[in-house]
Scaffold this motif. Sequence first.
Motif, PDB file in Angstrom:
ATOM      1  N   ASP A  14       0.854  -1.178   0.000  1.00  0.00           N
ATOM      2  CA  ASP A  14       0.000   0.000   0.000  1.00  0.00           C
ATOM      3  C   ASP A  14       0.898   1.238   0.000  1.00  0.00           C
ATOM      4  N   ALA A  15       0.337   2.389  -0.226  1.00  0.00           N
ATOM      5  CA  ALA A  15       1.118   3.611  -0.393  1.00  0.00           C
ATOM      6  C   ALA A  15       1.939   3.943   0.852  1.00  0.00           C
ATOM      7  N   GLN A  16       1.354   3.812   2.029  1.00  0.00           N
ATOM      8  CA  GLN A  16       2.070   4.164   3.265  1.00  0.00           C
ATOM      9  C   GLN A  16       3.279   3.255   3.479  1.00  0.00           C
ATOM     10  N   THR A  17       3.124   1.966   3.245  1.00  0.00           N
ATOM     11  CA  THR A  17       4.232   1.027   3.410  1.00  0.00           C
ATOM     12  C   THR A  17       5.326   1.309   2.396  1.00  0.00           C
ATOM     13  N   ALA A  18       4.953   1.620   1.163  1.00  0.00           N
ATOM     14  CA  ALA A  18       5.947   1.933   0.133  1.00  0.00           C
ATOM     15  C   ALA A  18       6.738   3.178   0.511  1.00  0.00           C
ATOM     16  N   ILE A  19       6.063   4.213   1.013  1.00  0.00           N
ATOM     17  CA  ILE A  19       6.751   5.441   1.424  1.00  0.00           C
ATOM     18  C   ILE A  19       7.688   5.161   2.585  1.00  0.00           C
ATOM     19  N   GLN A  20       7.252   4.358   3.548  1.00  0.00           N
ATOM     20  CA  GLN A  20       8.112   4.029   4.688  1.00  0.00           C
ATOM     21  C   GLN A  20       9.343   3.258   4.248  1.00  0.00           C
ATOM     22  N   LYS A  21       9.195   2.352   3.273  1.00  0.00           N
ATOM     23  CA  LYS A  21      10.349   1.594   2.788  1.00  0.00           C
ATOM     24  C   LYS A  21      11.320   2.495   2.037  1.00  0.00           C
ATOM     25  N   ILE A  22      10.807   3.456   1.273  1.00  0.00           N
ATOM     26  CA  ILE A  22      11.679   4.391   0.557  1.00  0.00           C
ATOM     27  C   ILE A  22      12.451   5.259   1.548  1.00  0.00           C
ATOM     28  N   ILE A  23      11.770   5.758   2.583  1.00  0.00           N
ATOM     29  CA  ILE A  23      12.438   6.589   3.589  1.00  0.00           C
ATOM     30  C   ILE A  23      13.474   5.782   4.348  1.00  0.00           C
TER      31      ILE A  23
END
Length: 70
Positions: free
Chosen positions: A31-40
């Motif tokens: 999901d979008a939130q998990t993807a953003i957390q992995k990128i950060i």
Amino acid sequence: MSKILAAVFAFVAIFFILGNAAPAPPTQVLDAQTAIQKIIAAYNRIPGPSVVYPWEVATLIDPNTFVAHY
């Protein structure tokens, strides 16, 4: 004709053998939130200070009057 047919069968056999030899890893849909957390998290693993560039003023280009000069 038989040489062409044999070549086609050989190509198809090699195609199927290689396709079954190395199956692709299963994909994981995030999901979008998990993807953003992995990128950060990946960014935070990079050593050294972050480079902060000064502000720039955005320039808008009107496509109706824009002329490219070469």
